[in-house]
Design a protein around this motif. Structure first.
Motif, PDB file in Angstrom:
ATOM      1  N   LEU A  23      -6.212 -36.759 -49.070  1.00  0.00           N
ATOM      2  CA  LEU A  23      -6.738 -35.445 -49.456  1.00  0.00           C
ATOM      3  C   LEU A  23      -6.295 -35.077 -50.867  1.00  0.00           C
ATOM      4  N   TYR A  24      -5.053 -35.381 -51.201  1.00  0.00           N
ATOM      5  CA  TYR A  24      -4.530 -35.086 -52.528  1.00  0.00           C
ATOM      6  C   TYR A  24      -5.270 -35.892 -53.599  1.00  0.00           C
ATOM      7  N   VAL A  25      -5.578 -37.151 -53.308  1.00  0.00           N
ATOM      8  CA  VAL A  25      -6.296 -37.987 -54.271  1.00  0.00           C
ATOM      9  C   VAL A  25      -7.679 -37.402 -54.546  1.00  0.00           C
ATOM     10  N   VAL A  26      -8.385 -37.011 -53.495  1.00  0.00           N
ATOM     11  CA  VAL A  26      -9.712 -36.414 -53.666  1.00  0.00           C
ATOM     12  C   VAL A  26      -9.606 -35.119 -54.466  1.00  0.00           C
ATOM     13  N   LEU A  27      -8.622 -34.297 -54.130  1.00  0.00           N
ATOM     14  CA  LEU A  27      -8.420 -33.040 -54.849  1.00  0.00           C
ATOM     15  C   LEU A  27      -8.092 -33.290 -56.321  1.00  0.00           C
ATOM     16  N   ALA A  28      -7.202 -34.239 -56.602  1.00  0.00           N
ATOM     17  CA  ALA A  28      -6.806 -34.525 -57.981  1.00  0.00           C
ATOM     18  C   ALA A  28      -7.993 -35.027 -58.802  1.00  0.00           C
ATOM     19  N   VAL A  29      -8.790 -35.913 -58.241  1.00  0.00           N
ATOM     20  CA  VAL A  29      -9.954 -36.436 -58.967  1.00  0.00           C
ATOM     21  C   VAL A  29     -10.955 -35.327 -59.233  1.00  0.00           C
ATOM     22  N   ASN A  30     -11.185 -34.466 -58.260  1.00  0.00           N
ATOM     23  CA  ASN A  30     -12.125 -33.365 -58.457  1.00  0.00           C
ATOM     24  C   ASN A  30     -11.632 -32.365 -59.492  1.00  0.00           C
ATOM     25  N   VAL A  31     -10.352 -32.084 -59.503  1.00  0.00           N
ATOM     26  CA  VAL A  31      -9.801 -31.152 -60.497  1.00  0.00           C
ATOM     27  C   VAL A  31      -9.928 -31.742 -61.895  1.00  0.00           C
ATOM     28  N   VAL A  32      -9.608 -33.023 -62.056  1.00  0.00           N
ATOM     29  CA  VAL A  32      -9.711 -33.650 -63.380  1.00  0.00           C
ATOM     30  C   VAL A  32     -11.163 -33.700 -63.844  1.00  0.00           C
ATOM     31  N   GLU A  33     -12.094 -33.929 -62.933  1.00  0.00           N
ATOM     32  CA  GLU A  33     -13.508 -34.007 -63.317  1.00  0.00           C
ATOM     33  C   GLU A  33     -14.122 -32.654 -63.627  1.00  0.00           C
ATOM     34  N   MET A  34     -13.439 -31.555 -63.283  1.00  0.00           N
ATOM     35  CA  MET A  34     -13.952 -30.229 -63.616  1.00  0.00           C
ATOM     36  C   MET A  34     -13.924 -29.973 -65.124  1.00  0.00           C
ATOM     37  N   PHE A  35     -13.054 -30.665 -65.810  1.00  0.00           N
ATOM     38  CA  PHE A  35     -12.904 -30.483 -67.257  1.00  0.00           C
ATOM     39  C   PHE A  35     -13.665 -31.584 -67.970  1.00  0.00           C
ATOM     40  N   ASP A  36     -13.898 -31.396 -69.283  1.00  0.00           N
ATOM     41  CA  ASP A  36     -14.500 -32.462 -70.069  1.00  0.00           C
ATOM     42  C   ASP A  36     -13.580 -33.674 -70.013  1.00  0.00           C
ATOM     43  N   ARG A  37     -14.187 -34.836 -69.975  1.00  0.00           N
ATOM     44  CA  ARG A  37     -13.391 -36.055 -69.845  1.00  0.00           C
ATOM     45  C   ARG A  37     -12.524 -36.248 -71.090  1.00  0.00           C
ATOM     46  N   PRO A  38     -11.191 -36.315 -70.875  1.00  0.00           N
ATOM     47  CA  PRO A  38     -10.308 -36.533 -72.029  1.00  0.00           C
ATOM     48  C   PRO A  38     -10.334 -38.009 -72.444  1.00  0.00           C
ATOM     49  N   GLY A  39      -9.622 -38.308 -73.513  1.00  0.00           N
ATOM     50  CA  GLY A  39      -9.507 -39.695 -73.940  1.00  0.00           C
ATOM     51  C   GLY A  39      -8.851 -40.526 -72.840  1.00  0.00           C
ATOM     52  N   ILE A  40      -9.023 -41.831 -72.903  1.00  0.00           N
ATOM     53  CA  ILE A  40      -8.545 -42.711 -71.838  1.00  0.00           C
ATOM     54  C   ILE A  40      -7.028 -42.632 -71.664  1.00  0.00           C
ATOM     55  N   LEU A  41      -6.283 -42.493 -72.753  1.00  0.00           N
ATOM     56  CA  LEU A  41      -4.817 -42.404 -72.629  1.00  0.00           C
ATOM     57  C   LEU A  41      -4.389 -41.078 -72.010  1.00  0.00           C
ATOM     58  N   TRP A  42      -5.077 -40.003 -72.372  1.00  0.00           N
ATOM     59  CA  TRP A  42      -4.770 -38.698 -71.756  1.00  0.00           C
ATOM     60  C   TRP A  42      -5.100 -38.717 -70.269  1.00  0.00           C
ATOM     61  N   GLU A  43      -6.238 -39.326 -69.952  1.00  0.00           N
ATOM     62  CA  GLU A  43      -6.637 -39.406 -68.549  1.00  0.00           C
ATOM     63  C   GLU A  43      -5.628 -40.241 -67.749  1.00  0.00           C
ATOM     64  N   LEU A  44      -5.172 -41.344 -68.325  1.00  0.00           N
ATOM     65  CA  LEU A  44      -4.155 -42.165 -67.678  1.00  0.00           C
ATOM     66  C   LEU A  44      -2.877 -41.366 -67.464  1.00  0.00           C
ATOM     67  N   LEU A  45      -2.452 -40.634 -68.472  1.00  0.00           N
ATOM     68  CA  LEU A  45      -1.241 -39.813 -68.360  1.00  0.00           C
ATOM     69  C   LEU A  45      -1.391 -38.746 -67.270  1.00  0.00           C
ATOM     70  N   ILE A  46      -2.546 -38.114 -67.222  1.00  0.00           N
ATOM     71  CA  ILE A  46      -2.793 -37.077 -66.203  1.00  0.00           C
ATOM     72  C   ILE A  46      -2.690 -37.674 -64.805  1.00  0.00           C
ATOM     73  N   PHE A  47      -3.315 -38.835 -64.583  1.00  0.00           N
ATOM     74  CA  PHE A  47      -3.288 -39.437 -63.256  1.00  0.00           C
ATOM     75  C   PHE A  47      -1.905 -39.981 -62.894  1.00  0.00           C
ATOM     76  N   VAL A  48      -1.153 -40.453 -63.881  1.00  0.00           N
ATOM     77  CA  VAL A  48       0.220 -40.899 -63.600  1.00  0.00           C
ATOM     78  C   VAL A  48       1.080 -39.714 -63.178  1.00  0.00           C
ATOM     79  N   VAL A  49       0.961 -38.605 -63.902  1.00  0.00           N
ATOM     80  CA  VAL A  49       1.729 -37.400 -63.548  1.00  0.00           C
ATOM     81  C   VAL A  49       1.305 -36.900 -62.168  1.00  0.00           C
ATOM     82  N   LEU A  50       0.004 -36.825 -61.918  1.00  0.00           N
ATOM     83  CA  LEU A  50      -0.470 -36.387 -60.605  1.00  0.00           C
ATOM     84  C   LEU A  50      -0.050 -37.367 -59.506  1.00  0.00           C
ATOM     85  N   GLY A  51       0.083 -38.643 -59.863  1.00  0.00           N
ATOM     86  CA  GLY A  51       0.523 -39.642 -58.899  1.00  0.00           C
ATOM     87  C   GLY A  51       1.954 -39.428 -58.439  1.00  0.00           C
TER      88      GLY A  51
END
Length: 80
Positions: A23-51
């Motif tokens: 449930l957390y994974v689905v929620l995290a992906v949906n929250v990140v997709e609500m915003f404009d897609r950041p650069g690949i390194l920012w997106e990686l950092l966001i998912f690592v922190v959320l992980g």
């Protein structure tokens, strides 16, 4: 405050991994997709922190679960 037994923590950790984590994974992906897609390194950092963030409220459940049950009777085979 009474500590949870080893058996209770083991069961809660299983529920956390099978129910809360997906449930957390689905929620995290949906929250990140609500915003404009950041650069690949920012997106990686966001998912690592959320992980790592999902573990913070559940860390007390996972402590000592991988060790043998401290309340279980011992056989006495250790004295050889």
């Amino acid at each position: 405050m009474k500590q949870l037994s080893w058996k209770t923590r083991r069961r809660l950790s299983l529920v956390a991994l099978l129910v809360w984590l997906p449930l957390y994974v689905v929620l995290a992906v949906n929250v990140v997709e609500m915003f404009d897609r950041p650069g690949i390194l920012w997106e990686l950092l966001i998912f690592v922190v959320l992980g790592f963030l999902w573990m913070i409220p559940l860390r007390f459940v996972f402590l000592g679960v991988g060790k043998p049950d401290p309340d279980a009777p011992h056989d006495g085979d250790d004295e050889k």
